[in-house]
Write a protein that holds these residues in place. Structure first.
Motif, PDB file in Angstrom:
ATOM      1  N   ASP A  85       5.462 -10.591   1.199  1.00 51.98           N
ATOM      2  CA  ASP A  85       5.290  -9.770   2.399  1.00 51.98           C
ATOM      3  C   ASP A  85       4.264  -8.642   2.234  1.00 51.98           C
ATOM      4  O   ASP A  85       4.161  -7.783   3.119  1.00 51.98           O
ATOM      5  N   ILE A  86       3.521  -8.632   1.133  1.00 49.62           N
ATOM      6  CA  ILE A  86       2.527  -7.584   0.920  1.00 49.62           C
ATOM      7  C   ILE A  86       1.116  -8.148   0.775  1.00 49.62           C
ATOM      8  O   ILE A  86       0.202  -7.759   1.504  1.00 49.62           O
ATOM      9  N   ASP A  87       0.935  -9.041  -0.170  1.00 50.68           N
ATOM     10  CA  ASP A  87      -0.395  -9.538  -0.518  1.00 50.68           C
ATOM     11  C   ASP A  87      -1.106 -10.150   0.684  1.00 50.68           C
ATOM     12  O   ASP A  87      -0.594 -11.088   1.318  1.00 50.68           O
ATOM     13  N   VAL A  91       6.391  -4.216   8.377  1.00 53.17           N
ATOM     14  CA  VAL A  91       6.749  -2.798   8.465  1.00 53.17           C
ATOM     15  C   VAL A  91       7.578  -2.403   7.249  1.00 53.17           C
ATOM     16  O   VAL A  91       8.527  -3.102   6.884  1.00 53.17           O
ATOM     17  N   LEU A  92       7.190  -1.302   6.626  1.00 53.86           N
ATOM     18  CA  LEU A  92       8.001  -0.640   5.606  1.00 53.86           C
ATOM     19  C   LEU A  92       8.299   0.755   6.142  1.00 53.86           C
ATOM     20  O   LEU A  92       7.378   1.468   6.539  1.00 53.86           O
ATOM     21  N   MET A  93       9.555   1.168   6.138  1.00 55.11           N
ATOM     22  CA  MET A  93       9.840   2.479   6.725  1.00 55.11           C
ATOM     23  C   MET A  93      11.124   3.087   6.180  1.00 55.11           C
ATOM     24  O   MET A  93      12.047   2.379   5.786  1.00 55.11           O
ATOM     25  N   ASN A  94      11.102   4.397   6.169  1.00 56.58           N
ATOM     26  CA  ASN A  94      12.276   5.193   5.835  1.00 56.58           C
ATOM     27  C   ASN A  94      12.534   6.109   7.030  1.00 56.58           C
ATOM     28  O   ASN A  94      12.174   7.286   7.015  1.00 56.58           O
ATOM     29  N   PRO A  95      13.123   5.574   8.090  1.00 56.93           N
ATOM     30  CA  PRO A  95      13.289   6.363   9.323  1.00 56.93           C
ATOM     31  C   PRO A  95      14.349   7.436   9.158  1.00 56.93           C
ATOM     32  O   PRO A  95      15.173   7.390   8.236  1.00 56.93           O
ATOM     33  N   PRO A  96      14.349   8.439  10.048  1.00 54.31           N
ATOM     34  CA  PRO A  96      15.425   9.432  10.018  1.00 54.31           C
ATOM     35  C   PRO A  96      16.771   8.753  10.232  1.00 54.31           C
ATOM     36  O   PRO A  96      16.884   7.798  11.001  1.00 54.31           O
ATOM     37  N   PHE A  97      17.777   9.243   9.519  1.00 56.33           N
ATOM     38  CA  PHE A  97      19.110   8.639   9.610  1.00 56.33           C
ATOM     39  C   PHE A  97      19.850   9.075  10.866  1.00 56.33           C
ATOM     40  O   PHE A  97      20.876   8.499  11.216  1.00 56.33           O
ATOM     41  N   GLY A  98      19.368  10.136  11.534  1.00 56.16           N
ATOM     42  CA  GLY A  98      20.082  10.664  12.689  1.00 56.16           C
ATOM     43  C   GLY A  98      21.194  11.610  12.291  1.00 56.16           C
ATOM     44  O   GLY A  98      22.212  11.713  12.988  1.00 56.16           O
ATOM     45  N   ALA A 101       9.088   2.195  -5.029  1.00 56.28           N
ATOM     46  CA  ALA A 101       8.576   1.132  -5.886  1.00 56.28           C
ATOM     47  C   ALA A 101       9.466  -0.103  -5.817  1.00 56.28           C
ATOM     48  O   ALA A 101       8.972  -1.245  -5.787  1.00 56.28           O
ATOM     49  N   HIS A 102      10.780   0.114  -5.797  1.00 62.04           N
ATOM     50  CA  HIS A 102      11.701  -1.016  -5.723  1.00 62.04           C
ATOM     51  C   HIS A 102      11.549  -1.764  -4.392  1.00 62.04           C
ATOM     52  O   HIS A 102      11.473  -3.000  -4.373  1.00 62.04           O
ATOM     53  N   LEU A 103      11.480  -1.016  -3.301  1.00 63.99           N
ATOM     54  CA  LEU A 103      11.326  -1.643  -1.990  1.00 63.99           C
ATOM     55  C   LEU A 103      10.021  -2.441  -1.924  1.00 63.99           C
ATOM     56  O   LEU A 103      10.004  -3.599  -1.480  1.00 63.99           O
ATOM     57  N   VAL A 104       8.922  -1.830  -2.354  1.00 66.02           N
ATOM     58  CA  VAL A 104       7.619  -2.510  -2.318  1.00 66.02           C
ATOM     59  C   VAL A 104       7.623  -3.729  -3.241  1.00 66.02           C
ATOM     60  O   VAL A 104       7.082  -4.791  -2.894  1.00 66.02           O
ATOM     61  N   HIS A 105       8.236  -3.599  -4.405  1.00 66.76           N
ATOM     62  CA  HIS A 105       8.294  -4.715  -5.351  1.00 66.76           C
ATOM     63  C   HIS A 105       9.046  -5.904  -4.744  1.00 66.76           C
ATOM     64  O   HIS A 105       8.602  -7.054  -4.847  1.00 66.76           O
ATOM     65  N   GLY A 157       2.488   2.920  -1.749  1.00 66.50           N
ATOM     66  CA  GLY A 157       3.074   1.935  -2.647  1.00 66.50           C
ATOM     67  C   GLY A 157       2.616   0.530  -2.296  1.00 66.50           C
ATOM     68  O   GLY A 157       2.243  -0.264  -3.174  1.00 66.50           O
ATOM     69  N   ALA A 158       2.624   0.218  -1.009  1.00 67.19           N
ATOM     70  CA  ALA A 158       2.155  -1.103  -0.574  1.00 67.19           C
ATOM     71  C   ALA A 158       0.676  -1.285  -0.880  1.00 67.19           C
ATOM     72  O   ALA A 158       0.244  -2.363  -1.303  1.00 67.19           O
ATOM     73  N   ALA A 159      -0.110  -0.220  -0.677  1.00 69.22           N
ATOM     74  CA  ALA A 159      -1.551  -0.313  -0.901  1.00 69.22           C
ATOM     75  C   ALA A 159      -1.884  -0.665  -2.337  1.00 69.22           C
ATOM     76  O   ALA A 159      -2.930  -1.278  -2.616  1.00 69.22           O
ATOM     77  N   LEU A 160      -1.006  -0.314  -3.265  1.00 70.39           N
ATOM     78  CA  LEU A 160      -1.232  -0.618  -4.673  1.00 70.39           C
ATOM     79  C   LEU A 160      -0.897  -2.063  -5.030  1.00 70.39           C
ATOM     80  O   LEU A 160      -1.117  -2.480  -6.172  1.00 70.39           O
ATOM     81  N   ARG A 161      -0.391  -2.828  -4.058  1.00 73.62           N
ATOM     82  CA  ARG A 161      -0.019  -4.216  -4.311  1.00 73.62           C
ATOM     83  C   ARG A 161      -0.881  -5.223  -3.541  1.00 73.62           C
ATOM     84  O   ARG A 161      -0.488  -6.367  -3.372  1.00 73.62           O
TER      85      ARG A 161
END
Length: 207
Positions: free
Chosen positions: A46-48, A119-126, A35-39, A65-69
């Motif tokens: 960068d969303i609307d 792009v919004l992403m939480n990629p693997p940290f490795g 929510a914080h990232l999307v907000h 989360g993005a879809a809700l904005r």
């Protein structure tokens, strides 16, 4: 527009992985962090009305989360077909009316050609053996398909992300610290819950 707190509450219904894979570092992105990232992204414009891509979408937290904005559309890409089935169920739970596409594909070789995507992403940290710098491949894809990206990385990643962005036509324009509150989900975990320090970066890509 819903507040950040309301958005986090809406995302609280998003389920996690039914059968998480260690090698893919599959963890549910916490609703508060999503929510914080999307907000933040929404406040930056960068969303609307934009096309939002969630690379390595997992069960869909960031895409939903993005879809809700109010984006024009959202697209989640993941290599795990089972995770995408969960993402579709989560879409019904969240109840967004935004058009969302779920694509079964390797997010580091995204089969897309989209102008001006975000792009919004939480990629693997490795963090797993043989998976070092896994987030590098996700950043590379972002540089190729997006004008702006937001990504979550392990703590102390500023120098790496700055250097990567500079070498690939990008610039970090915003960074903030975050926490990943993770529940125990693999046998080797010794704690029921663990808080992992992380950092989020906004990058503008020259396309």
């Amino acid at each position: 527009m819903s507040t950040k707190r309301q958005l986090a509450q809406q995302l609280g219904v998003v389920g996690g992985f039914d059968d998480p894979t260690v090698e893919l570092e599959q963890y549910r992105t916490p609703p508060d962090l999503a929510a914080h990232l999307v907000h933040v992204a929404d406040l930056q414009g960068d969303i609307d009305g934009r096309t939002v891509l969630d690379l390595g979408a997992g069960t869909g937290m960031l895409a939903l989360g993005a879809a809700l904005r109010g984006p024009e559309r959202a697209i989640g890409i993941d290599i795990d077909r089972g995770a995408l089935q969960t993402a579709r169920r989560n879409e019904r739970r969240v109840g967004t009316t935004t058009d969302i596409g779920w694509i079964h594909a390797d997010a580091t070789r995204a089969p897309l050609c989209i102008d001006d995507a975000v792009v919004l992403m939480n990629p693997p940290f490795g963090a797993q053996d043989g998976n070092a710098h896994a987030d590098r491949a996700f950043l590379k894809t972002a540089s190729e398909v997006a004008s702006v990206s937001y990504s979550i990385h392990n703590s102390d990643s500023q120098a790496f992300v700055d250097a990567f962005a500079g070498d690939n036509g990008g610039e970090v324009t915003r960074a903030f610290r975050a926490e990943l509150d993770l529940d125990r989900q693999f046998e080797f975990h010794s704690e029921n819950r663990r808080v992992v320090d992380a950092e989020v970066f906004r990058i503008e890509w020259d396309r």
